[in-house]
Design a protein around this motif. Structure first.
Motif, PDB file in Angstrom:
ATOM      1  N   HIS A  49       0.391  -1.117  -0.401  1.00  0.00           N
ATOM      2  CA  HIS A  49       0.060  -0.200   0.061  1.00  0.00           C
ATOM      3  C   HIS A  49       1.053   0.951   0.179  1.00  0.00           C
ATOM      4  O   HIS A  49       0.888   2.140  -0.678  1.00  0.00           O
ATOM      5  N   GLY A  50       1.942   1.250   0.972  1.00  0.00           N
ATOM      6  CA  GLY A  50       2.456   2.387   0.111  1.00  0.00           C
ATOM      7  C   GLY A  50       3.628   2.699  -0.982  1.00  0.00           C
ATOM      8  O   GLY A  50       4.072   4.105  -0.772  1.00  0.00           O
ATOM      9  N   ILE A  51       4.348   2.147  -1.915  1.00  0.00           N
ATOM     10  CA  ILE A  51       4.847   2.071  -2.347  1.00  0.00           C
ATOM     11  C   ILE A  51       3.073   2.260  -3.599  1.00  0.00           C
ATOM     12  O   ILE A  51       3.687   3.516  -4.187  1.00  0.00           O
ATOM     13  N   LEU A  52       2.555   2.037  -3.671  1.00  0.00           N
ATOM     14  CA  LEU A  52       0.864   2.732  -4.802  1.00  0.00           C
ATOM     15  C   LEU A  52       0.278   3.845  -3.993  1.00  0.00           C
ATOM     16  O   LEU A  52      -0.512   4.760  -4.461  1.00  0.00           O
ATOM     17  N   GLY A  53       0.779   4.144  -2.804  1.00  0.00           N
ATOM     18  CA  GLY A  53       0.522   5.610  -2.338  1.00  0.00           C
ATOM     19  C   GLY A  53      -1.374   5.474  -1.774  1.00  0.00           C
ATOM     20  O   GLY A  53      -2.287   6.066  -2.082  1.00  0.00           O
ATOM     21  N   ILE A  54      -1.236   4.912  -1.270  1.00  0.00           N
ATOM     22  CA  ILE A  54      -2.847   4.426  -0.677  1.00  0.00           C
ATOM     23  C   ILE A  54      -3.402   3.620   0.584  1.00  0.00           C
ATOM     24  O   ILE A  54      -4.058   3.417   1.083  1.00  0.00           O
ATOM     25  N   LEU A  55      -1.858   3.815   1.624  1.00  0.00           N
ATOM     26  CA  LEU A  55      -2.283   3.908   2.832  1.00  0.00           C
ATOM     27  C   LEU A  55      -3.514   5.356   3.794  1.00  0.00           C
ATOM     28  O   LEU A  55      -3.493   6.308   2.553  1.00  0.00           O
ATOM     29  N   PRO A  56      -3.953   4.480   4.604  1.00  0.00           N
ATOM     30  CA  PRO A  56      -5.085   6.078   5.152  1.00  0.00           C
ATOM     31  C   PRO A  56      -4.341   6.991   5.551  1.00  0.00           C
ATOM     32  O   PRO A  56      -3.229   7.077   5.330  1.00  0.00           O
ATOM     33  N   GLU A  57      -5.232   7.728   6.095  1.00  0.00           N
ATOM     34  CA  GLU A  57      -4.966   9.289   6.114  1.00  0.00           C
ATOM     35  C   GLU A  57      -3.454   9.438   7.035  1.00  0.00           C
ATOM     36  O   GLU A  57      -3.386  10.458   7.224  1.00  0.00           O
ATOM     37  N   ASN A  58      -4.272   8.720   7.925  1.00  0.00           N
ATOM     38  CA  ASN A  58      -3.444   8.460   9.754  1.00  0.00           C
ATOM     39  C   ASN A  58      -2.089   8.037   9.469  1.00  0.00           C
ATOM     40  O   ASN A  58      -1.265   7.841  10.291  1.00  0.00           O
ATOM     41  N   ALA A  59      -2.015   7.376   8.183  1.00  0.00           N
ATOM     42  CA  ALA A  59      -0.373   7.179   8.279  1.00  0.00           C
ATOM     43  C   ALA A  59       0.833   8.383   8.007  1.00  0.00           C
ATOM     44  O   ALA A  59       0.949   9.127   7.117  1.00  0.00           O
ATOM     45  N   ARG A  60       1.985   7.924   8.698  1.00  0.00           N
ATOM     46  CA  ARG A  60       3.118   8.770   8.461  1.00  0.00           C
ATOM     47  C   ARG A  60       4.023   7.949   7.780  1.00  0.00           C
ATOM     48  O   ARG A  60       4.368   7.055   9.000  1.00  0.00           O
ATOM     49  N   VAL A  61       5.201   8.072   6.513  1.00  0.00           N
ATOM     50  CA  VAL A  61       5.186   7.285   5.843  1.00  0.00           C
ATOM     51  C   VAL A  61       7.628   8.087   6.005  1.00  0.00           C
ATOM     52  O   VAL A  61       6.864   9.774   5.748  1.00  0.00           O
TER      53      VAL A  61
END
Length: 306
Positions: free
Chosen positions: A59-71
């Protein structure tokens, strides 16, 4: 000539904002300094127990993590930073995603329209359906009318519509019989031979052995080993990390040999090596910083690996 690296993940960390009792906000880091790469024409299989960060990576690669994710860290595609704008531009085109859940299918849209999307053609769609044994009447169905296996095959069909250069497949084979699972992996192999890179996330390591070039082993949200598939087939003595060896011992053909203990909870991680509490070769030095290093043609996160 050196093979082109399509995808490179460098020290990726992912944390989620949460609220505890009393509305106290905290961040729970579930992926920690994870690193791997996928080259053009290569299949990299990612294995590890549930909760080790495999789907979060996808999901991180595709950019579809939820809004509360900090990368934090870096994700590079063809040597360039994979920004949110680039993820949106490439997603579903050069970078195809096969999600783990069939709920990604739109319940209000017929299957044919979803598979063709904006990049496919009717000819490609019908060729994919023929390959995955989906008959013509499937085209006019809605997702709720599909069996689990049919829905899985529909999702796989969507991934080959745009001639992708990178496929991120998150558990693509559950619900498929052995024949269909092997046909799916055979298709991945053909795409790789044409230059496509494949990141294959799977629990079925025996199937991965048959198509992967390399295998990355995840534990507690990070990479502990990346090695050629030949090393896994050669047996645990060819591997480098104690967890990889234990993982191999736990396979059915090796007698389901158990490993005592549990993967640590993301909110209560030990310092240093995350596997130390279960490791038979741990020493006091394992409490220090442990980074990935090259050993015998692979990479490993262990100071004792030789």
């Amino acid at each position: 000539m050196q093979e082109e690296t399509l995808l490179e993940v460098r020290d990726l960390s992912v944390a989620f904002s949460m609220y505890e009792r009393g509305l106290r906000k905290k961040e729970l880091e579930v992926v920690h300094k994870l690193s791997l790469s996928v080259k053009k024409g290569e299949i990299l299989a990612v294995v590890g127990s549930s909760g080790s960060g495999k789907s979060i990576l996808a999901h991180g690669i595709l950019g579809i993590l939820p809004e509360n994710a900090r990368v934090s860290g870096e994700i590079l595609y063809k040597g360039n930073q994979l920004t949110k704008k680039e993820q949106e531009r490439l997603r579903g085109k050069e970078i195809a995603f096969i999600p783990q859940s069939v709920e990604y299918l739109d319940p209000l849209m017929k299957v044919k329209k979803q598979v063709i999307g904006v990049n496919g053609t009717e000819e490609k769609q019908r060729a994919a359906f023929s390959r995955y044994q989906l008959d013509e009447k499937t085209e006019s169905m809605y997702p709720f009318q599909l069996s689990g296996g049919m829905a899985r095959r529909v999702l796989i069909s969507t991934a080959v519509m745009s001639n992708p250069q990178l496929i991120v497949a998150d558990e693509p084979t559950p619900g498929l019989n052995l024949e269909m699972a092997m046909e799916t992996l055979k298709n991945f192999k053909e795409l790789a031979q044409q230059g496509c890179g494949v990141l294959l996330i799977t629990h079925d390591i025996d199937l991965a052995f048959q198509v992967a070039d390399k295998i990355a082993v995840f534990y507690a949200g990070t990479t502990v080993e990346v090695a050629p598939v030949a090393d896994f087939l050669a047996g645990k003595d060819a591997l480098r990390h104690p967890y990889s060896k234990a993982f191999l011992d736990a396979l059915p053909q090796n007698g389901f040999q158990p490993l005592e203990g549990f993967q640590p909870y993301a909110g209560n991680l030990p310092s240093g090596c995350l596997f130390a509490d279960r490791c038979p070769v741990r020493t006091d030095a394992c409490a220090g910083e442990i980074t990935m290093r090259k050993v015998r043609g692979g990479e490993v996160r262990c100071i004792h690996a030789t």
